[in-house]
Design an enzyme around this catalytic site. Structure first.
Site, PDB file in Angstrom:
ATOM      1  CG  LEU A  19      -1.928  -1.160   1.638  1.00 56.45           C
ATOM      2  CD1 LEU A  19      -2.447  -1.020   2.849  1.00 56.45           C
ATOM      3  CD2 LEU A  19      -2.881  -1.516   0.182  1.00 56.45           C
ATOM      4  N   GLY A  99      -4.254  -0.645 -16.081  1.00 55.25           N
ATOM      5  CA  GLY A  99      -4.072  -0.602 -14.632  1.00 55.25           C
ATOM      6  C   GLY A  99      -4.204   0.969 -14.259  1.00 55.25           C
ATOM      7  CB  ILE A 100      -6.221   2.713 -11.736  1.00 51.07           C
ATOM      8  CG1 ILE A 100      -6.681   4.165 -11.657  1.00 51.07           C
ATOM      9  CG2 ILE A 100      -5.734   1.961 -10.423  1.00 51.07           C
ATOM     10  CD1 ILE A 100      -7.648   4.623 -12.739  1.00 51.07           C
ATOM     11  CG  ASP A 101      -0.377   0.440 -11.425  1.00 48.50           C
ATOM     12  OD1 ASP A 101      -1.381   0.305 -12.503  1.00 48.50           O
ATOM     13  OD2 ASP A 101       0.325  -0.256 -11.094  1.00 48.50           O
ATOM     14  NE  ARG A 102       0.719   0.214 -17.915  1.00 43.13           N
ATOM     15  CZ  ARG A 102       0.481  -0.518 -19.374  1.00 43.13           C
ATOM     16  NH1 ARG A 102      -0.571  -1.299 -19.221  1.00 43.13           N
ATOM     17  NH2 ARG A 102       0.982  -0.243 -20.222  1.00 43.13           N
ATOM     18  CG  ASP A 121       5.301   1.488 -11.705  1.00 42.78           C
ATOM     19  OD1 ASP A 121       5.958   1.230 -10.991  1.00 42.78           O
ATOM     20  OD2 ASP A 121       3.949   1.910 -11.476  1.00 42.78           O
TER      21      ASP A 121
HETATM   22  C1  LIG Z   1       0.382  -4.291 -14.669  1.00 39.86           C
HETATM   23  C2  LIG Z   1       0.089  -4.223 -13.471  1.00 39.86           C
HETATM   24  C3  LIG Z   1      -0.174  -5.583 -12.627  1.00 39.86           C
HETATM   25  C4  LIG Z   1       1.141  -3.586 -12.693  1.00 39.86           C
HETATM   26  O1  LIG Z   1       0.808  -3.737 -11.233  1.00 39.86           O
HETATM   27  P1  LIG Z   1       2.025  -3.257 -10.124  1.00 39.86           P
HETATM   28  O2  LIG Z   1       3.034  -4.039 -10.510  1.00 39.86           O
HETATM   29  O3  LIG Z   1       1.995  -1.717  -9.971  1.00 39.86           O
HETATM   30  O4  LIG Z   1       1.405  -3.746  -8.688  1.00 39.86           O
HETATM   31  C5  LIG Z   1      -1.441  -3.257 -13.209  1.00 39.86           C
HETATM   32  O5  LIG Z   1      -0.975  -2.147 -13.671  1.00 39.86           O
HETATM   33  C6  LIG Z   1      -2.491  -4.067 -13.771  1.00 39.86           C
HETATM   34  O6  LIG Z   1      -3.105  -4.975 -13.070  1.00 39.86           O
HETATM   35  N1  LIG Z   1      -2.885  -3.442 -15.076  1.00 39.86           N
HETATM   36  C7  LIG Z   1      -3.971  -4.374 -15.673  1.00 39.86           C
HETATM   37  C8  LIG Z   1      -3.574  -4.814 -17.071  1.00 39.86           C
HETATM   38  C9  LIG Z   1      -3.019  -3.687 -18.116  1.00 39.86           C
HETATM   39  O7  LIG Z   1      -2.641  -2.539 -17.606  1.00 39.86           O
HETATM   40  O8  LIG Z   1      -3.048  -3.700 -19.450  1.00 39.86           O
HETATM   41  K   LIG Z   2       3.239   0.206  -9.491  1.00 39.76           K
END
Ligand SMILES: CC(C)(COP(=O)(O)O)[C@@H](O)C(=O)NCCC(=O)O
Ligand SMILES: [K+]
Ligand SMILES: Nc1ncnc2c1ncn2[C@@H]1O[C@H](COP(=O)(O)OP(=O)(O)O)[C@@H](O)[C@H]1O
Length: 248
Positions: A19, A99-102, A121
């Site tokens: 987290l 992925g929302i983080d991306r 990342d």
């Molecule tokens: C690719 C990821 C697993 C990266 O997650 P993380 O390593 O930051 O925990 C995440 O962005 C995700 O689940 N993405 C969904 C698939 C995609 O971005 O196409």
């Molecule tokens: K990440």
């Protein structure tokens, strides 16, 4: 949805390993820290003190960005929470299950350093996310992150031990198992990333390139040791996602 921010609020980014918390006050990222997952039920009015730094109020508004559905469901129990979705990110051409983080990291990078930009990342997974000068997502790539590559060798292959990755570049041609694993993973990751960067720069020569995620600093140091000249365009910013959340 619009995200109205109070004077004080918390951002929670839920990755596959950790987290990531950010505490904002008066529009500034006042502090940030990482914790393990919290796996007890979440109270609907009070955030657990175990995950907060001392002196941070435990009833603040919480904005969550998560790539781990079970964790999203848990934190939804908190009444003062907003969950960010892909459709909230002002970047064109994102795909719905990205992925929302991306999406947030590349938006945060563009807001902070300007578009076009490429975000690398280095978290549990290692991802590339490229956006052009019109804030349009061009594409990206996903591969196992550094720790996952080391863990998968030792978990799946009996003769291979688990090794911690080194702070400095290892020797490339190794005479023992431990060093051979380090060399194999690190040199292929470093040269793979370099290939992606070079390819991106053919189309976007003026692009910013920003490394983020738990392994970004260690990776950056490997790059500088290999070829400092070639990597002078590279920046490290661990807070890209927080800049993204702040700006939506
Ligand atoms: C690719 C990821 C697993 C990266 O997650 P993380 O390593 O930051 O925990 C995440 O962005 C995700 O689940 N993405 C969904 C698939 C995609 O971005 O196409
Ligand atoms: K990440
Ligand atoms: N205690 C830890 N447990 C797991 N990974 C850790 C730890 N400390 C540092 N790391 C590093 O952090 C990386 C994961 O990065 P992080 O940004 O936390 O991932 P995520 O955003 O996917 O949760 C791993 O590859 C690992 O090298």
């Amino acid at each position: 949805m619009t995200f109205t921010k109070s004077i004080e609020w918390l951002a929670l980014v839920i990755g596959n390993s950790h987290l990531h918390w950010g505490y904002f006050k008066n529009g500034f990222l006042h502090s940030c820290w990482d914790t393990h997952y919290y796996n007890k039920p979440i109270n609907n009015l009070i955030l657990p003190s175990e995950v907060l730094l001392a002196n941070i109020p435990n009833t603040l508004p919480l904005i969550v960005a998560s790539v781990v559905p079970e964790q999203t469901a848990m934190w939804r129990e908190y009444s003062n929470v907003n969950i960010i979705e892909i459709s909230d990110i002002p970047i064109n051409n994102l795909y719905f299950n990205m992925g929302i983080d991306r999406a947030l990291a590349v938006f945060g990078a563009g807001i902070t350093y300007s578009f076009p930009c490429l975000v690398i990342d280095a978290g549990t997974a290692l991802t590339f996310t490229g956006v052009d000068q019109h804030s349009t997502f061009i594409g990206g790539a996903i591969l196992p992150g550094l720790k996952l590559q080391f863990d998968s060798l030792s978990n799946k292959i009996q003769t291979l031990p688990n090794v911690d990755f080194p702070k400095r570049l290892p020797c490339q041609w190794s005479g023992n198992t431990m060093e051979a694993i380090k060399s194999g993973i690190i040199y292929t990751i470093v040269s793979g990333i370099k290939t992606f960067i070079d390819n991106w720069l053919i189309s976007y020569p003026r692009s910013h390139i920003i490394l983020t995620g738990g392994d970004s600093i260690i990776l950056y140091n490997y790059f500088i040791e290999t070829d400092s000249n070639n990597f002078r365009k590279l920046k490290v910013d661990r807070n890209l996602i927080f800049w993204g959340i702040k700006s939506i």
